[in-house]
Design a protein around this motif. Structure first.
Motif, PDB file in Angstrom:
ATOM      1  N   ARG A 131      -6.960  -4.889   2.583  1.00  0.00           N
ATOM      2  CA  ARG A 131      -5.703  -5.058   1.826  1.00  0.00           C
ATOM      3  C   ARG A 131      -5.526  -3.927   0.803  1.00  0.00           C
ATOM      4  NH1 ARG A 131      -3.494  -9.904   2.978  1.00  0.00           N
ATOM      5  NH2 ARG A 131      -4.949 -11.530   3.666  1.00  0.00           N
ATOM      6  N   SER A 144       5.191  -5.922   2.325  1.00  0.00           N
ATOM      7  CA  SER A 144       4.540  -5.815   3.637  1.00  0.00           C
ATOM      8  C   SER A 144       3.336  -6.748   3.748  1.00  0.00           C
ATOM      9  CB  SER A 144       4.103  -4.363   3.895  1.00  0.00           C
ATOM     10  OG  SER A 144       3.108  -3.998   2.965  1.00  0.00           O
ATOM     11  N   ASP A 145       3.183  -7.642   2.783  1.00  0.00           N
ATOM     12  CA  ASP A 145       1.999  -8.530   2.762  1.00  0.00           C
ATOM     13  C   ASP A 145       1.891  -9.375   4.021  1.00  0.00           C
ATOM     14  OD1 ASP A 145       3.091  -7.818   0.269  1.00  0.00           O
ATOM     15  OD2 ASP A 145       1.762  -9.252  -0.740  1.00  0.00           O
ATOM     16  N   THR A 146       3.006  -9.883   4.482  1.00  0.00           N
ATOM     17  CA  THR A 146       2.911 -10.758   5.660  1.00  0.00           C
ATOM     18  C   THR A 146       2.529  -9.954   6.896  1.00  0.00           C
ATOM     19  OG1 THR A 146       5.284 -10.531   5.991  1.00  0.00           O
ATOM     20  CG2 THR A 146       4.531 -12.519   4.839  1.00  0.00           C
ATOM     21  N   ASP A 171      -1.146  -9.560   6.560  1.00  0.00           N
ATOM     22  CA  ASP A 171      -1.764 -10.859   6.928  1.00  0.00           C
ATOM     23  C   ASP A 171      -1.881 -10.977   8.452  1.00  0.00           C
ATOM     24  OD1 ASP A 171      -1.774 -11.529   4.280  1.00  0.00           O
ATOM     25  OD2 ASP A 171      -0.034 -12.891   4.403  1.00  0.00           O
ATOM     26  N   ALA A 172      -0.823 -10.597   9.143  1.00  0.00           N
ATOM     27  CA  ALA A 172      -0.809 -10.743  10.612  1.00  0.00           C
ATOM     28  C   ALA A 172      -1.805  -9.794  11.265  1.00  0.00           C
ATOM     29  CB  ALA A 172       0.603 -10.493  11.145  1.00  0.00           C
TER      30      ALA A 172
END
Ligand code: SR1
Ligand code: MG
Length: 418
Positions: free
Chosen positions: A309, A333-335, A338-339
């Motif tokens: 991250r 862009s965190d999701t 995460d993906a």
């Protein structure tokens, strides 16, 4: 050194043949008569020499033209030293300090001269002996994340990454070992297989399960075709050297461009096999030491996720998930991160299960189990490991995180499978 015809070194010829190399005499001095040479290779493939003098020490690693474990009936290209050298230089760039320093490389002699790590020992031996290494999980997680991220098009310029994929694509035979021994042979009665007597009912279940074979073949396809980053390719507890607080990754001769989840998955399998084998190696400290191994796995994934991250936020300069498409548009862009991490996790779990299988069913086993003299006990412990491996392959979607993984290990650790 004669840089034309390959000739395997021996303890008797090494000093004379290397004594004119400045890269060597810088570390050992110029009097080869004062050098002490010892061949210490106990791996499956290569010659490894420790060379010591009053001035210093080096490691000399030389590829043999065949698989040492099997003999000259299984020829293996010498060019693997070339890939190991290139992998070491990339690892040093992408995770400074994590690998031994390379002093010299000779392509024709398939020979790498590198830093002698002392008082480091092979991590697997420490795990069998019940010794702890402070910060092990964090080191491994950070290393795997840096290698995964910085070798990918999340970070590298596409032209550079694609050129590197092309370079490593020349390595055919070494990945072929993994494609056969890891992904294929465990799941049928292949010629080079061996297993501990008593495991037959468990093996019959695994080999009779078409779903397992289908899923493992799908992971083989990923291994062989997904070139998202440079992987170590053989990251197990024998590929890490450690003191009680300092660690280095060694032996990247299986390096190739492959899936991001491969190395951390293989490594986790080796921690789990260390865990399952412990009842044969420990006494009153069994529970505490097994708990520590599980904490290494949890630390490793926590560190992997945190470092990945961090790199996502600070070093996302490649063509994948560009900031132009997210942050510059006011879109977090965190999701997306995460993906990506979720896909790596799912791959890692399945590679983990496959490695747990192959080390008990295929050609190359590991000392964690192999040093257990009581065959019935060994079979019982390997059976737990094999069955958990199957769950990782079949039920990957039911294991959301590292805590669930270690809970599952605790469950199998109590199970009488045979
Ligand atoms: C024939 S080589 C067998 C194994 O040794 C290496 O360390 C790799 O793990 C390979 O699968
Ligand atoms: Mg190796």
């Amino acid at each position: 050194m004669d840089n034309t015809d390959y000739l395997a070194l021996t303890p008797d010829t090494l000093a004379k043949r290397l004594s004119t190399l400045t890269a060597v005499t810088n570390h050992l001095g110029t009097d080869p008569l004062s050098w002490k040479v010892e061949e210490v290779g106990d791996g499956n493939l290569n010659l490894v020499f420790i060379v010591q003098s009053p001035k210093g020490s080096i490691i000399v690693k030389q590829a043999l033209p065949y698989v040492r474990l099997v003999g000259d009936s299984w020829p293996l290209p010498l060019y693997r030293a070339f890939y190991e050298y290139h992998a070491l230089t990339r690892q040093a760039q992408r995770d400074p300090g994590a690998v031994p320093e390379v002093y010299y490389f000779d392509k024709a002699q398939s020979l790498i001269v590198m830093e002698f790590l002392s008082p480091h020992v092979i991590l697997r031996n420490k795990l069998i002996a019940g010794e702890k290494v402070a910060g092990l999980g964090i080191f491994c997680g950070v290393h795997c994340a840096r290698m995964a991220f910085r070798g990918s098009e999340l970070s590298l310029k596409s032209a550079d990454k694609k050129a590197d994929v092309g370079l490593f694509a020349g390595n055919i035979e070494i990945p072929a070992i993994t494609e056969g021994l890891v992904f294929t042979d465990p799941y049928f009665d292949a010629a080079m297989n061996n297993h501990t007597p008593g495991l037959e009912p468990v093996i019959a279940q695994l080999r009779g399960n078409i779903d397992i074979k289908r899923r493992v073949q799908s992971m083989l396809a990923k291994f062989a075709t997904n070139t998202e980053t440079m992987i170590h390719g053989d990251l197990h507890s024998g590929s890490i050297m450690a003191t009680d607080r300092e660690m280095r990754v060694i032996d990247p001769e299986f390096a190739q461009y492959g899936p991001m989840g491969f190395d951390i998955g293989m490594l986790t399998a080796n921690y789990l096999m260390a865990y399952f084998s412990q009842p044969a190696h420990r006494g009153s400290d069994l529970v505490a030491y097994q708990d520590w191994i599980l904490s290494v796995i949890e630390d490793c994934f926590a560190a992997f996720n945190a470092e990945f991250r961090h790199l996502w936020a600070t070093e996302r300069t490649g063509m994948l998930y560009p900031k132009a498409l997210f942050e510059d548009q006011g879109h977090a862009s965190d999701t997306a991160c995460d993906a990506v991490l979720a896909a790596i996790w799912a791959d890692a779990l399945q590679f983990c299960g496959i490695e747990m299988h192959r080390r008990c069913l295929s050609l190359a086993h590991n000392a964690d189990f192999e040093t257990i003299i009581d065959i019935d006990q060994r079979a019982a412990l390997e059976a737990r490991n094999l069955q958990m491996g199957a769950v990782l392959i079949l039920d990957v979607d039911t294991i959301p995180d590292a805590a669930a993984l270690t809970t599952l290990a605790q469950k199998f650790n109590k199970k009488d499978v045979l």
